[in-house]
Design a protein around this motif. Structure first.
Motif, PDB file in Angstrom:
ATOM      1  N   VAL A  58       2.922  -2.546 -37.493  1.00  0.00           N
ATOM      2  CA  VAL A  58       2.855  -3.975 -36.482  1.00  0.00           C
ATOM      3  C   VAL A  58       4.098  -4.187 -35.946  1.00  0.00           C
ATOM      4  CG1 VAL A  58       2.547  -6.160 -36.862  1.00  0.00           C
ATOM      5  CG2 VAL A  58       0.877  -4.774 -37.956  1.00  0.00           C
ATOM      6  N   SER A  59       5.184  -3.963 -36.768  1.00  0.00           N
ATOM      7  CA  SER A  59       6.653  -3.874 -36.022  1.00  0.00           C
ATOM      8  C   SER A  59       6.870  -3.163 -34.868  1.00  0.00           C
ATOM      9  CB  SER A  59       7.714  -3.552 -37.163  1.00  0.00           C
ATOM     10  OG  SER A  59       7.463  -4.671 -38.177  1.00  0.00           O
ATOM     11  N   THR A  60       6.438  -1.802 -35.099  1.00  0.00           N
ATOM     12  CA  THR A  60       6.363  -0.902 -33.838  1.00  0.00           C
ATOM     13  C   THR A  60       6.000  -1.401 -32.659  1.00  0.00           C
ATOM     14  OG1 THR A  60       6.987   0.802 -35.305  1.00  0.00           O
ATOM     15  CG2 THR A  60       6.413   1.480 -33.553  1.00  0.00           C
ATOM     16  N   LEU A  61       4.449  -1.773 -32.884  1.00  0.00           N
ATOM     17  CA  LEU A  61       3.855  -2.165 -31.905  1.00  0.00           C
ATOM     18  C   LEU A  61       4.383  -3.358 -31.086  1.00  0.00           C
ATOM     19  CD1 LEU A  61       0.141  -1.818 -33.131  1.00  0.00           C
ATOM     20  CD2 LEU A  61       0.905  -0.836 -31.433  1.00  0.00           C
ATOM     21  N   TRP A  62       4.892  -4.547 -31.784  1.00  0.00           N
ATOM     22  CA  TRP A  62       5.589  -5.211 -31.470  1.00  0.00           C
ATOM     23  C   TRP A  62       6.621  -5.051 -30.469  1.00  0.00           C
ATOM     24  CZ3 TRP A  62      10.457  -7.820 -30.870  1.00  0.00           C
ATOM     25  CH2 TRP A  62      10.344  -9.139 -30.573  1.00  0.00           C
ATOM     26  N   ALA A  63       7.682  -4.057 -30.911  1.00  0.00           N
ATOM     27  CA  ALA A  63       8.831  -3.374 -30.039  1.00  0.00           C
ATOM     28  C   ALA A  63       8.036  -2.788 -28.836  1.00  0.00           C
ATOM     29  CB  ALA A  63       9.614  -2.582 -31.066  1.00  0.00           C
ATOM     30  N   LEU A  64       7.160  -1.935 -28.954  1.00  0.00           N
ATOM     31  CA  LEU A  64       6.478  -1.419 -27.956  1.00  0.00           C
ATOM     32  C   LEU A  64       6.060  -2.283 -26.723  1.00  0.00           C
ATOM     33  CD1 LEU A  64       5.600   1.584 -26.654  1.00  0.00           C
ATOM     34  CD2 LEU A  64       3.438   1.013 -27.975  1.00  0.00           C
ATOM     35  N   MET A  65       5.489  -3.321 -27.086  1.00  0.00           N
ATOM     36  CA  MET A  65       5.101  -4.328 -26.203  1.00  0.00           C
ATOM     37  C   MET A  65       5.963  -4.762 -25.514  1.00  0.00           C
ATOM     38  SD  MET A  65       1.728  -4.312 -26.234  1.00  0.00           S
ATOM     39  CE  MET A  65       1.974  -2.359 -26.570  1.00  0.00           C
ATOM     40  N   GLN A  66       7.250  -5.189 -26.378  1.00  0.00           N
ATOM     41  CA  GLN A  66       8.453  -5.714 -25.587  1.00  0.00           C
ATOM     42  C   GLN A  66       8.953  -4.727 -24.606  1.00  0.00           C
ATOM     43  OE1 GLN A  66      12.116  -6.037 -28.030  1.00  0.00           O
ATOM     44  NE2 GLN A  66      12.295  -8.177 -27.346  1.00  0.00           N
ATOM     45  N   PHE A  67       9.277  -3.518 -25.099  1.00  0.00           N
ATOM     46  CA  PHE A  67       9.576  -2.478 -24.054  1.00  0.00           C
ATOM     47  C   PHE A  67       8.750  -2.261 -22.871  1.00  0.00           C
ATOM     48  CE2 PHE A  67       8.867   1.959 -22.747  1.00  0.00           C
ATOM     49  CZ  PHE A  67       9.788   2.278 -21.993  1.00  0.00           C
ATOM     50  N   ILE A  68       7.451  -2.370 -22.649  1.00  0.00           N
ATOM     51  CA  ILE A  68       6.744  -2.251 -21.753  1.00  0.00           C
ATOM     52  C   ILE A  68       6.805  -3.384 -20.920  1.00  0.00           C
ATOM     53  CG2 ILE A  68       4.121  -2.138 -20.885  1.00  0.00           C
ATOM     54  CD1 ILE A  68       3.751  -0.207 -23.305  1.00  0.00           C
ATOM     55  N   VAL A 115      -0.041  -9.460 -28.887  1.00  0.00           N
ATOM     56  CA  VAL A 115       0.370 -10.465 -27.617  1.00  0.00           C
ATOM     57  C   VAL A 115       1.703 -11.059 -28.041  1.00  0.00           C
ATOM     58  CG1 VAL A 115      -0.582 -12.879 -27.024  1.00  0.00           C
ATOM     59  CG2 VAL A 115      -2.362 -10.954 -27.520  1.00  0.00           C
ATOM     60  N   SER A 116       2.042 -11.330 -29.104  1.00  0.00           N
ATOM     61  CA  SER A 116       3.392 -11.946 -29.147  1.00  0.00           C
ATOM     62  C   SER A 116       4.601 -11.017 -28.501  1.00  0.00           C
ATOM     63  CB  SER A 116       3.550 -11.957 -30.885  1.00  0.00           C
ATOM     64  OG  SER A 116       5.128 -12.497 -30.902  1.00  0.00           O
ATOM     65  N   GLY A 117       4.508  -9.683 -28.692  1.00  0.00           N
ATOM     66  CA  GLY A 117       5.262  -8.695 -28.224  1.00  0.00           C
ATOM     67  C   GLY A 117       5.227  -8.876 -26.561  1.00  0.00           C
ATOM     68  N   MET A 361      11.954   0.403 -32.027  1.00  0.00           N
ATOM     69  CA  MET A 361      11.059   1.240 -32.253  1.00  0.00           C
ATOM     70  C   MET A 361      11.748   2.430 -32.927  1.00  0.00           C
ATOM     71  SD  MET A 361       8.510   1.704 -29.282  1.00  0.00           S
ATOM     72  CE  MET A 361       9.951   1.602 -27.929  1.00  0.00           C
ATOM     73  N   ILE A 362      12.960   2.836 -32.836  1.00  0.00           N
ATOM     74  CA  ILE A 362      13.504   3.827 -33.252  1.00  0.00           C
ATOM     75  C   ILE A 362      14.649   3.697 -34.589  1.00  0.00           C
ATOM     76  CG2 ILE A 362      12.972   5.348 -31.397  1.00  0.00           C
ATOM     77  CD1 ILE A 362      16.079   5.098 -30.979  1.00  0.00           C
ATOM     78  N   GLY A 363      14.988   2.505 -34.647  1.00  0.00           N
ATOM     79  CA  GLY A 363      15.934   2.104 -35.484  1.00  0.00           C
ATOM     80  C   GLY A 363      15.504   1.972 -37.213  1.00  0.00           C
ATOM     81  N   PRO A 364      14.465   1.282 -37.347  1.00  0.00           N
ATOM     82  CA  PRO A 364      14.080   1.252 -38.659  1.00  0.00           C
ATOM     83  C   PRO A 364      13.710   2.552 -39.078  1.00  0.00           C
ATOM     84  CG  PRO A 364      12.989  -0.471 -37.254  1.00  0.00           C
ATOM     85  CD  PRO A 364      13.751   0.504 -36.214  1.00  0.00           C
ATOM     86  N   GLY A 365      13.120   3.324 -38.668  1.00  0.00           N
ATOM     87  CA  GLY A 365      12.870   4.582 -39.303  1.00  0.00           C
ATOM     88  C   GLY A 365      13.942   5.536 -39.617  1.00  0.00           C
ATOM     89  N   LEU A 366      14.972   5.415 -38.559  1.00  0.00           N
ATOM     90  CA  LEU A 366      16.172   6.192 -38.491  1.00  0.00           C
ATOM     91  C   LEU A 366      17.075   5.856 -39.823  1.00  0.00           C
ATOM     92  CD1 LEU A 366      18.064   8.144 -36.999  1.00  0.00           C
ATOM     93  CD2 LEU A 366      19.080   6.280 -35.968  1.00  0.00           C
ATOM     94  N   PHE A 367      17.278   4.437 -40.084  1.00  0.00           N
ATOM     95  CA  PHE A 367      18.164   3.959 -40.979  1.00  0.00           C
ATOM     96  C   PHE A 367      17.596   3.870 -42.473  1.00  0.00           C
ATOM     97  CE2 PHE A 367      20.031   1.984 -37.115  1.00  0.00           C
ATOM     98  CZ  PHE A 367      21.447   2.807 -37.412  1.00  0.00           C
ATOM     99  N   THR A 368      16.225   3.703 -42.350  1.00  0.00           N
ATOM    100  CA  THR A 368      15.570   3.806 -43.699  1.00  0.00           C
ATOM    101  C   THR A 368      15.492   5.361 -44.275  1.00  0.00           C
ATOM    102  OG1 THR A 368      13.261   3.622 -42.770  1.00  0.00           O
ATOM    103  CG2 THR A 368      14.185   1.830 -43.601  1.00  0.00           C
ATOM    104  N   GLN A 369      15.346   6.332 -43.455  1.00  0.00           N
ATOM    105  CA  GLN A 369      15.354   7.543 -43.873  1.00  0.00           C
ATOM    106  C   GLN A 369      16.757   8.179 -44.202  1.00  0.00           C
ATOM    107  OE1 GLN A 369      12.787   9.581 -44.555  1.00  0.00           O
ATOM    108  NE2 GLN A 369      11.499   7.538 -43.940  1.00  0.00           N
ATOM    109  N   THR A 370      17.734   7.672 -43.344  1.00  0.00           N
ATOM    110  CA  THR A 370      19.116   7.794 -43.982  1.00  0.00           C
ATOM    111  C   THR A 370      19.511   7.365 -45.313  1.00  0.00           C
ATOM    112  OG1 THR A 370      19.781   7.941 -41.505  1.00  0.00           O
ATOM    113  CG2 THR A 370      21.667   7.836 -43.090  1.00  0.00           C
ATOM    114  N   PHE A 371      18.989   6.098 -45.582  1.00  0.00           N
ATOM    115  CA  PHE A 371      19.180   5.491 -46.821  1.00  0.00           C
ATOM    116  C   PHE A 371      18.522   6.384 -47.826  1.00  0.00           C
ATOM    117  CE2 PHE A 371      17.948   2.302 -50.083  1.00  0.00           C
ATOM    118  CZ  PHE A 371      19.446   2.170 -50.509  1.00  0.00           C
ATOM    119  N   ALA A 372      17.303   6.809 -47.515  1.00  0.00           N
ATOM    120  CA  ALA A 372      16.484   7.404 -48.864  1.00  0.00           C
ATOM    121  C   ALA A 372      17.077   8.964 -49.150  1.00  0.00           C
ATOM    122  CB  ALA A 372      15.076   7.716 -48.148  1.00  0.00           C
ATOM    123  N   ALA A 373      17.483   9.491 -47.815  1.00  0.00           N
ATOM    124  CA  ALA A 373      18.145  11.009 -48.122  1.00  0.00           C
ATOM    125  C   ALA A 373      19.434  10.708 -48.881  1.00  0.00           C
ATOM    126  CB  ALA A 373      18.253  11.585 -46.751  1.00  0.00           C
ATOM    127  N   ALA A 374      20.375   9.707 -48.541  1.00  0.00           N
ATOM    128  CA  ALA A 374      21.635   9.489 -48.995  1.00  0.00           C
ATOM    129  C   ALA A 374      21.894   9.218 -50.502  1.00  0.00           C
ATOM    130  CB  ALA A 374      22.323   8.535 -48.310  1.00  0.00           C
TER     131      ALA A 374
END
Length: 421
Positions: A58-68, A115-117, A361-374
Motif C-alpha cells: 500500500v505504501s509503495t502504491l501511494w508513492a507510485l501515484m505521487q510519482f505519476i 486516490v490519496s497518492g 518506493m525504493i528507500g524502505p526496502g533498501l534500508f530495511t534490507q541493509t538493517f537485516a543484513a547488518a
C-alpha cells in the motif's frame, strides 16, 4: 472559466494562509499514521506478517501515484492557478478520508490510498505558491516556515491519531476528513490566488507526464544537479521512517513510549530550526553555504545515529545535529526556484514530488534490507547502525554534487527550463 479570486496582495498574509493550509493538511495526514497499519492487519485476519507485507504494498502504491501524478497536478496549477489545485486536492483528500473511514474491505482501503497518492498535491503546490509571492532573496526563509508547518503537523498529528485511535481505529480518519474539508472551506473564502493569468502557461500532456518532466531537468545542468541532490536527500531521509523504530528497539531496548518521546524531540528541533533559525542563518551565510551546512549536519547526524553506543549520545548529540539538517530543504528550494521561471514553478515542484515518490518506493526496502543484513548472525558483521551510515554516505555524495551544481548563481530567472521534451 477565469478564477474569480483576486490576485494576492500582502505577502505576509499570503504566507500565513499557506502555512495554515499546509499545517491542517499534514495534521490530517499524520493522524492516520498510527492506525493505518492496524486497520490493514485487521483486514487480513490479525496476521501481523501478512499485514506488514500488504502495508508495504500500500505504501509503495501511494508513492507510485505521487510519482505519476505530481507533475500533472503541478502543470495544472501553472495553467489554472495554485488556489484551484489546492482546494480541489484538499476536497478530494477529505472525501477520501471518509472512504477510508467507511472502507468495508482491504480492496476499498487500497483504492483509498491510491486516490490519496493521486491527490496529494498540497505541498508541491504550496511550494510553488511561495515561489510566486516571495522575492528570490527571501524564499529560503519562507520555505523554512513551510518546513516548520510540516514539522508541527508531523509532531501533533501522530500523537492525536494515537489518542483518537485508542477510542476507535477509524476515528482518526473521520477527524482527518473534517480537517481536510475544513481546510478546503478555509481556502475557498480566505486563500487568494498567487499566479495571475498573464504568468500562466498552457497545459500539455507531453510536458506533464513524469518521464518527460524528469527528462526536462537535463536542459539546465544546475537545476539537474540540485534536483539530484534533492533526490539523494529524500532517499537518505527514508532511512528514518524505515528503520528508526527497529534500530532503537534492537540497540537500546526502547519501548513505544521512549520512541514517541524521541520522535517528539526530533520534531521540536525541526520546528525551532526551520521556524526560527533559517532566516538569520541564510541572511548571514547565504543560501549556498546554508545548504552545505545543512547537508554537513545531516552527514554528521546520521553518522552519530549509526555509531552511538549509548542512548545519551544518540539523543544529546544526534537529535540536535539532525535538526540542523533541516537547513538544507529551504536553502535548496531557494536556490532551485531562482533557476526556474514563474510559469513553470508548479510543474517543477511536481517534478520534485515525483523524485520524492521514487525515493519513497525504493528507500524502505533498501534500508530495511541493509538493517537485516547488518544484524544477521550468518553474515558475521554485526553493525546495526549500517542503514544510518549508508544514509550518511548518500549525503556525502549529495554534498559533492551540490558543490559542483552551485558554483555559479543565475543573474536572472530564465524564460524556461529548456525545450519541451
Amino acid at each position: 472559466m477565469p478564477d474569480p479570486t483576486p490576485p494576492v496582495t500582502p505577502r505576509r498574509a499570503a504566507l500565513v494562509f499557506i502555512f495554515v493550509t499546509v499545517l491542517l493538511d499534514i495534521l490530517a495526514l499524520g493522524m492516520i499514521f498510527p492506525v493505518l497499519p492496524q486497520l490493514v492487519v485487521g483486514f487480513v485476519g490479525g496476521d501481523s506478517a501478512r499485514g506488514a507485507e500488504v502495508f508495504g504494498l500500500v505504501s509503495t502504491l501511494w508513492a507510485l501515484m505521487q510519482f505519476i501524478f505530481a507533475p500533472v497536478l503541478g502543470a495544472l496549477s501553472d495553467r489554472y492557478g495554485r488556489r484551484r489545485v489546492v482546494l480541489i486536492s484538499n476536497t478530494c483528500m477529505g472525501l477520501n478520508y471518509i472512504l477510508l473511514a467507511l472502507a468495508p474491505s482491504l480492496g476499498w482501503l487500497i483504492v483509498g490510498r491510491v486516490v490519496s497518492g493521486i491527490t496529494s498535491a498540497s505541498i508541491s503546490t504550496a511550494s510553488a505558491y511561495i515561489a510566486d509571492v516571495t522575492p528570490v532573496d527571501k524564499r529560503a526563509a519562507s520555505f523554512g516556515m513551510l518546513g516548520a508547518a510540516i514539522g508541527v503537523g508531523f509532531v501533533l498529528g501522530p500523537a492525536m491519531g494515537g489518542l483518537l485511535g485508542g477510542v476507535d481505529p477509524r476515528l482518526p480518519f473521520w477527524v482527518s476528513a473534517v480537517l481536510s474539508l475544513g481546510n478546503a472551506l478555509y481556502g475557498l473564502f480566505v486563500l487568494p490566488e498567487s499566479l495571475p493569468p498573464e504568468r500562466r502557461r498552457p497545459f500539455e500532456w507531453r510536458r506533464a507526464n513524469p518521464v518527460a518532466a524528469l527528462l526536462r531537468l537535463r536542459a539546465n545542468r544546475e537545476v539537474l544537479g540540485l534536483a539530484t541532490v534533492h533526490f539523494l536527500h529524500n532517499l537518505a531521509h527514508t532511512a528514518l521512517p524505515s528503520v528508526f523504530v527497529l534500530y532503537v528497539g534492537y540497540r537500546f531496548g526502547w519501548d513505544a513510549r521512549a520512541v514517541g518521546l524521541a520522535l517528539g524531540g526530533s520534531g521540536v528541533f525541526t520546528l525551532l530550526i526551520q521556524g526560527g533559525l533559517v532566516k538569520p542563518i541564510v541572511k548571514r551565510l547565504g543560501e549556498r553555504r546554508t545548504l552545505m551546512l545543512g547537508l554537513s549536519c545531516g552527514i554528521l547526524g546520521f553518522a552519530t545515529y549509526g555509531l552511538a553506543d549509548n542512548p545519551v549520545v544518540f539523543l544529546a548529540v544526534g537529535l540536535p545535529v539532525m535538526g540542523l539538517w533541516g537547513l538544507f530543504s529551504p536553502a535548496s528550494q531557494g536556490l532551485m526556484t531562482r533557476r526556474v521561471p514563474p510559469s513553470e514553478q508548479g510543474q517543477f515542484q511536481g517534478t520534485l514530488s515525483s523524485l520524492m515518490g521514487i525515493a519513497g518506493m525504493i528507500g524502505p526496502g533498501l534500508f530495511t534490507q541493509t538493517f537485516a543484513a547488518a544484524i544477521a548472525p550468518q553474515h558475521g558483521v554485526h553493525q546495526p547502525g549500517a542503514p544510518f551510515l549508508f544514509a550518511s554516505m548518500l549525503l556525502v555524495l549529495a554534498l559533492g554534487l551540490s558543490l559542483r551544481a552551485t558554483r555559479t548563481a543565475p543573474e536572472a530567472v530564465p524564460a524556461a527550463v529548456g525545450p519541451a521534451a
